[in-house]
Design a protein around this motif. Structure first.
Motif, PDB file in Angstrom:
ATOM      1  N   GLN A   1       8.528 -17.428  -2.170  1.00 57.52           N
ATOM      2  CA  GLN A   1       7.547 -16.967  -3.159  1.00 57.52           C
ATOM      3  C   GLN A   1       7.072 -15.547  -2.865  1.00 57.52           C
ATOM      4  OE1 GLN A   1       7.060 -18.873  -5.730  1.00 57.52           O
ATOM      5  NE2 GLN A   1       5.583 -17.591  -6.802  1.00 57.52           N
ATOM      6  N   ALA A   2       7.159 -15.159  -1.608  1.00 57.08           N
ATOM      7  CA  ALA A   2       6.681 -13.831  -1.203  1.00 57.08           C
ATOM      8  C   ALA A   2       7.583 -12.702  -1.698  1.00 57.08           C
ATOM      9  CB  ALA A   2       6.563 -13.760   0.316  1.00 57.08           C
ATOM     10  N   ILE A   3       8.761 -13.026  -2.234  1.00 55.58           N
ATOM     11  CA  ILE A   3       9.597 -11.976  -2.830  1.00 55.58           C
ATOM     12  C   ILE A   3       8.819 -11.268  -3.931  1.00 55.58           C
ATOM     13  CG2 ILE A   3      11.737 -11.480  -4.084  1.00 55.58           C
ATOM     14  CD1 ILE A   3      12.931 -14.009  -2.837  1.00 55.58           C
ATOM     15  N   TRP A   4       8.016 -12.031  -4.685  1.00 56.09           N
ATOM     16  CA  TRP A   4       7.242 -11.460  -5.794  1.00 56.09           C
ATOM     17  C   TRP A   4       6.129 -10.529  -5.294  1.00 56.09           C
ATOM     18  CZ3 TRP A   4       9.569 -12.257 -10.251  1.00 56.09           C
ATOM     19  CH2 TRP A   4      10.303 -13.427 -10.459  1.00 56.09           C
ATOM     20  N   TRP A   5       5.748 -10.633  -4.046  1.00 61.08           N
ATOM     21  CA  TRP A   5       4.653  -9.819  -3.515  1.00 61.08           C
ATOM     22  C   TRP A   5       5.099  -8.390  -3.180  1.00 61.08           C
ATOM     23  CZ3 TRP A   5       2.774 -13.677   0.834  1.00 61.08           C
ATOM     24  CH2 TRP A   5       2.407 -14.901   0.248  1.00 61.08           C
ATOM     25  N   THR A   6       6.398  -8.181  -3.139  1.00 60.64           N
ATOM     26  CA  THR A   6       6.919  -6.884  -2.692  1.00 60.64           C
ATOM     27  C   THR A   6       6.352  -5.731  -3.514  1.00 60.64           C
ATOM     28  OG1 THR A   6       8.981  -7.960  -2.008  1.00 60.64           O
ATOM     29  CG2 THR A   6       9.017  -5.557  -2.254  1.00 60.64           C
ATOM     30  N   PHE A   7       6.377  -5.860  -4.827  1.00 62.01           N
ATOM     31  CA  PHE A   7       5.898  -4.785  -5.702  1.00 62.01           C
ATOM     32  C   PHE A   7       4.433  -4.437  -5.449  1.00 62.01           C
ATOM     33  CE2 PHE A   7       3.990  -3.973 -10.029  1.00 62.01           C
ATOM     34  CZ  PHE A   7       4.331  -2.629 -10.095  1.00 62.01           C
ATOM     35  N   PRO A   8       3.489  -5.400  -5.480  1.00 67.58           N
ATOM     36  CA  PRO A   8       2.091  -5.018  -5.226  1.00 67.58           C
ATOM     37  C   PRO A   8       1.837  -4.491  -3.821  1.00 67.58           C
ATOM     38  CG  PRO A   8       2.303  -7.406  -5.454  1.00 67.58           C
ATOM     39  CD  PRO A   8       3.594  -6.811  -5.895  1.00 67.58           C
ATOM     40  N   VAL A   9       2.514  -5.032  -2.816  1.00 66.76           N
ATOM     41  CA  VAL A   9       2.313  -4.559  -1.444  1.00 66.76           C
ATOM     42  C   VAL A   9       2.776  -3.108  -1.298  1.00 66.76           C
ATOM     43  CG1 VAL A   9       3.080  -4.817   0.945  1.00 66.76           C
ATOM     44  CG2 VAL A   9       2.384  -6.832  -0.357  1.00 66.76           C
ATOM     45  N   VAL A  10       3.944  -2.797  -1.836  1.00 64.73           N
ATOM     46  CA  VAL A  10       4.494  -1.447  -1.712  1.00 64.73           C
ATOM     47  C   VAL A  10       3.648  -0.437  -2.486  1.00 64.73           C
ATOM     48  CG1 VAL A  10       6.455   0.017  -2.351  1.00 64.73           C
ATOM     49  CG2 VAL A  10       6.851  -2.202  -1.266  1.00 64.73           C
ATOM     50  N   GLU A  11       3.273  -0.772  -3.724  1.00 63.95           N
ATOM     51  CA  GLU A  11       2.461   0.164  -4.515  1.00 63.95           C
ATOM     52  C   GLU A  11       1.074   0.347  -3.882  1.00 63.95           C
ATOM     53  OE1 GLU A  11       3.541   1.998  -6.820  1.00 63.95           O
ATOM     54  OE2 GLU A  11       5.431   1.019  -7.347  1.00 63.95           O
ATOM     55  N   GLY A  12       0.508  -0.717  -3.336  1.00 62.91           N
ATOM     56  CA  GLY A  12      -0.795  -0.626  -2.688  1.00 62.91           C
ATOM     57  C   GLY A  12      -0.760   0.256  -1.455  1.00 62.91           C
ATOM     58  N   LEU A  13       0.269   0.099  -0.629  1.00 64.18           N
ATOM     59  CA  LEU A  13       0.410   0.929   0.563  1.00 64.18           C
ATOM     60  C   LEU A  13       0.614   2.401   0.200  1.00 64.18           C
ATOM     61  CD1 LEU A  13       2.683  -1.338   2.816  1.00 64.18           C
ATOM     62  CD2 LEU A  13       0.270  -0.767   3.197  1.00 64.18           C
ATOM     63  N   THR A  14       1.406   2.653  -0.840  1.00 63.60           N
ATOM     64  CA  THR A  14       1.634   4.033  -1.278  1.00 63.60           C
ATOM     65  C   THR A  14       0.338   4.671  -1.755  1.00 63.60           C
ATOM     66  OG1 THR A  14       3.899   3.456  -1.965  1.00 63.60           O
ATOM     67  CG2 THR A  14       2.964   5.505  -2.828  1.00 63.60           C
ATOM     68  N   ALA A  15      -0.442   3.938  -2.559  1.00 64.83           N
ATOM     69  CA  ALA A  15      -1.725   4.456  -3.051  1.00 64.83           C
ATOM     70  C   ALA A  15      -2.684   4.746  -1.901  1.00 64.83           C
ATOM     71  CB  ALA A  15      -2.353   3.454  -4.027  1.00 64.83           C
ATOM     72  N   LEU A  16      -2.676   3.891  -0.890  1.00 67.74           N
ATOM     73  CA  LEU A  16      -3.532   4.106   0.284  1.00 67.74           C
ATOM     74  C   LEU A  16      -3.157   5.378   1.015  1.00 67.74           C
ATOM     75  CD1 LEU A  16      -5.705   3.089   2.267  1.00 67.74           C
ATOM     76  CD2 LEU A  16      -3.897   1.772   3.420  1.00 67.74           C
ATOM     77  N   LEU A  17      -1.871   5.611   1.196  1.00 67.46           N
ATOM     78  CA  LEU A  17      -1.414   6.827   1.880  1.00 67.46           C
ATOM     79  C   LEU A  17      -1.748   8.079   1.075  1.00 67.46           C
ATOM     80  CD1 LEU A  17       2.045   5.558   3.197  1.00 67.46           C
ATOM     81  CD2 LEU A  17      -0.017   6.001   4.546  1.00 67.46           C
ATOM     82  N   ILE A  18      -1.648   8.004  -0.251  1.00 63.44           N
ATOM     83  CA  ILE A  18      -2.021   9.148  -1.101  1.00 63.44           C
ATOM     84  C   ILE A  18      -3.508   9.432  -0.955  1.00 63.44           C
ATOM     85  CG2 ILE A  18      -2.284   9.943  -3.484  1.00 63.44           C
ATOM     86  CD1 ILE A  18       0.286   8.418  -4.146  1.00 63.44           C
ATOM     87  N   ALA A  19      -4.318   8.377  -0.975  1.00 62.47           N
ATOM     88  CA  ALA A  19      -5.771   8.542  -0.856  1.00 62.47           C
ATOM     89  C   ALA A  19      -6.142   9.195   0.470  1.00 62.47           C
ATOM     90  CB  ALA A  19      -6.459   7.180  -0.995  1.00 62.47           C
ATOM     91  N   ILE A  20      -5.480   8.796   1.543  1.00 63.06           N
ATOM     92  CA  ILE A  20      -5.743   9.393   2.851  1.00 63.06           C
ATOM     93  C   ILE A  20      -5.364  10.872   2.846  1.00 63.06           C
ATOM     94  CG2 ILE A  20      -5.047   9.390   5.282  1.00 63.06           C
ATOM     95  CD1 ILE A  20      -4.682   6.331   5.002  1.00 63.06           C
ATOM     96  N   PHE A  21      -4.204  11.177   2.279  1.00 63.49           N
ATOM     97  CA  PHE A  21      -3.740  12.566   2.223  1.00 63.49           C
ATOM     98  C   PHE A  21      -4.693  13.443   1.410  1.00 63.49           C
ATOM     99  CE2 PHE A  21      -1.398  15.898  -0.027  1.00 63.49           C
ATOM    100  CZ  PHE A  21      -0.888  16.609   1.046  1.00 63.49           C
ATOM    101  N   ILE A  22      -5.089  12.964   0.224  1.00 67.14           N
ATOM    102  CA  ILE A  22      -5.995  13.739  -0.631  1.00 67.14           C
ATOM    103  C   ILE A  22      -7.347  13.911   0.051  1.00 67.14           C
ATOM    104  CG2 ILE A  22      -7.240  13.765  -2.823  1.00 67.14           C
ATOM    105  CD1 ILE A  22      -4.291  14.408  -3.093  1.00 67.14           C
ATOM    106  N   GLY A  23      -7.813  12.863   0.733  1.00 65.59           N
ATOM    107  CA  GLY A  23      -9.088  12.959   1.434  1.00 65.59           C
ATOM    108  C   GLY A  23      -9.080  14.035   2.502  1.00 65.59           C
ATOM    109  N   VAL A  24      -7.947  14.193   3.165  1.00 67.15           N
ATOM    110  CA  VAL A  24      -7.836  15.193   4.234  1.00 67.15           C
ATOM    111  C   VAL A  24      -7.643  16.595   3.672  1.00 67.15           C
ATOM    112  CG1 VAL A  24      -6.422  15.962   6.185  1.00 67.15           C
ATOM    113  CG2 VAL A  24      -6.949  13.523   5.896  1.00 67.15           C
ATOM    114  N   ARG A  25      -6.866  16.718   2.568  1.00 66.66           N
ATOM    115  CA  ARG A  25      -6.466  18.034   2.068  1.00 66.66           C
ATOM    116  C   ARG A  25      -7.185  18.485   0.803  1.00 66.66           C
ATOM    117  NH1 ARG A  25      -1.283  19.551   3.467  1.00 66.66           N
ATOM    118  NH2 ARG A  25      -1.776  21.413   2.251  1.00 66.66           N
ATOM    119  N   ARG A  26      -8.170  17.746   0.314  1.00 64.61           N
ATOM    120  CA  ARG A  26      -8.737  18.022  -1.006  1.00 64.61           C
ATOM    121  C   ARG A  26      -9.339  19.420  -1.138  1.00 64.61           C
ATOM    122  NH1 ARG A  26     -13.344  13.996  -2.468  1.00 64.61           N
ATOM    123  NH2 ARG A  26     -13.565  15.503  -4.155  1.00 64.61           N
TER     124      ARG A  26
END
Length: 447
Positions: free
Chosen positions: A414-439
């Motif tokens: 069942q966790a195959i379906w979780w791949t999309f939300p986990v990956v998009e969530g991690l990517t958004a988190l990394l973007i937020a960290i980057f923007i917070g540092v470089r804004r």
């Protein structure tokens, strides 16, 4: 008032939404063509045929990836040139982009047609689905050049200040695709071949609608004789590369999902994913539409060095993406059975239940998807290609592959379906960290 002056002087919010609605409708209708194919095949031919068509669907991502690669790269430089007041260079960029894409697509189509069976099995076909994959792939490839020309023209026409015409071309394609599908599948019983023919013929007519733009006296889309410059070709390829990753990775993701579902859940899993993926293809274009609306405006303002308006456009794009992401996720999680029900009753109850349960979990990813797409499109449009490329690689390969491999092993199928939300969530988190540092330094002003 010319289009150029209107872009510079019109208030940012209404300017953005005047591009957003046609872009979203156009992109939505482009994906509806694929969804319509799935619905007609499912209801008119059967579940195995649906699985076969879904296995062949990555061909659209491959063709679209080329048209977006060249189209978005060329259109970005086209708009920057207009923003700089260099019309001659804008004409050269358009001509070069058009010729480049035709040459690349024609070569790819010939190579794929020469190795059609091998391509079908690489996509995930087996002895059961291969006949359907082969029939669909063959016709789509024969007419693939028209599909890419339509996409390229719609991008440039939007950048040339005519987003409504770009939308009308795609509306024409979508409406005719529905009509032709009904005729070829239900009236003439052409099966999967009829579905592919419907897509091909409707695309050609939609492309002809877009050619009307060349009769517009204000059009800056002009073919010129002296257009070739290796440096421009290199820039088109470089600037458009993130867009290529978006679509090329979609093809790879579909193939990897098909292989994973086949391994853990057999053909039923592939069919269930086919239903989810058809809906996902439509919803994804909602967020691609936001980027399509931003790109011509951001590129022009970047060329004209209007930094404050540039940042204002980014803020509006992010807010729009967050709101649409939440709405899309909520609707998909509340009404998964109604959405999956579009594919009729020819699938077994087991397959439909698998798809309904999976989609309700899969849909969480839409909360993060829009923000990721907006930042990637924005960075690409201001020629910060490395940042845009990193975002796309994170959500498509760097994070996706290990998460897809590890989740089902750690938490079950069942966790195959979780791949999309986990990956998009991690990517958004990394973007937020980057923007917070470089804004404070990223654009030279605080935002």
């Amino acid at each position: 008032m010319t289009t150029v002056n209107a872009i510079e002087t019109r208030p940012v919010r209404p300017l953005f939404f005047s591009y957003l609605y046609p872009a979203m409708v156009g992109m939505l209708l482009m994906s509806v063509n694929i969804l319509v194919d799935g619905i007609f095949v499912s209801r008119g031919v059967g579940a195995t045929a649906l699985a076969g068509v879904n296995i062949a669907v990555p061909i659209f991502s491959i063709l679209l990836s080329i048209s977006l690669w060249i189209g978005m790269g060329g259109a970005t430089l086209f708009s920057i040139s207009l923003g700089e007041g260099n019309r001659k260079r804008a004409h050269q960029i358009f001509t070069l982009s058009f010729i480049m894409m035709i040459g690349i697509v024609a070569t790819i189509v010939v190579l794929l047609l020469m190795n059609l069976k091998e391509v079908a099995y690489i996509f995930g076909a087996d002895h059961t689905t291969y006949p359907y994959v082969q029939q669909y792939l063959y016709i789509i490839l024969l007419f693939g050049l028209f599909y890419t020309i339509e996409n390229l023209l719609s991008i440039f026409i939007r950048n040339d200040g005519s987003p409504k015409l770009a939308m009308m071309g795609l509306i024409t394609t979508s409406v005719l695709n529905i009509i032709f599908n009904y005729i070829f599948i239900f009236m003439l019983n052409y099966g999967v071949k009829g579905c592919a023919l419907a897509t091909a013929l409707s695309t050609i007519i939609g492309m002809l609608v877009l050619f009307l733009h060349f009769f517009n006296p204000k059009s800056e889309l002009k073919f010129v004789r002296h257009f070739f410059a290796f440096s421009d070709m290199k820039r088109i390829v470089t600037v458009g590369f993130p867009s290529f990753i978006v679509e090329a990775s979609m093809a790879a993701i579909i193939i990897l999902y098909n292989i994973t579902f086949l391994h853990y859940l057999g053909s039923n899993g592939v069919t269930a994913y086919a239903m989810v993926n058809y809906i996902h293809a439509v919803l994804l274009t909602v967020f691609l539409g936001i980027g399509m609306a931003l790109q011509p405006l951001v590129s022009y303002h970047h060329g004209a060095r209007l930094t404050k308006r540039l940042v204002a456009l980014l803020k509006i794009g992010v807010k729009t993406a967050v709101i649409l992401g939440l709405l899309t996720a909520i609707i998909a999680m509340l009404f998964p059975s109604q959405l999956i029900g579009l594919f009729g009753n020819k699938s077994t109850a087991e397959v439909q239940l698998m798809a309904i349960q999976g989609f309700a979990q899969f849909a969480i990813g839409y909360i993060f998807l829009g923000v990721n797409m907006v930042f990637a499109e924005f960075f690409q449009s201001i020629e910060k290609i490395r940042l845009a490329t990193i975002i796309m690689l994170l959500r498509s390969f760097i994070l996706f592959i290990p998460v897809l491999l590890l989740l089902p092993q750690a938490f079950g199928t069942q966790a195959i379906w979780w791949t999309f939300p986990v990956v998009e969530g991690l990517t958004a988190l990394l973007i937020a960290i980057f923007i917070g540092v470089r804004r404070k330094t990223l654009f030279g002003i605080n935002f």
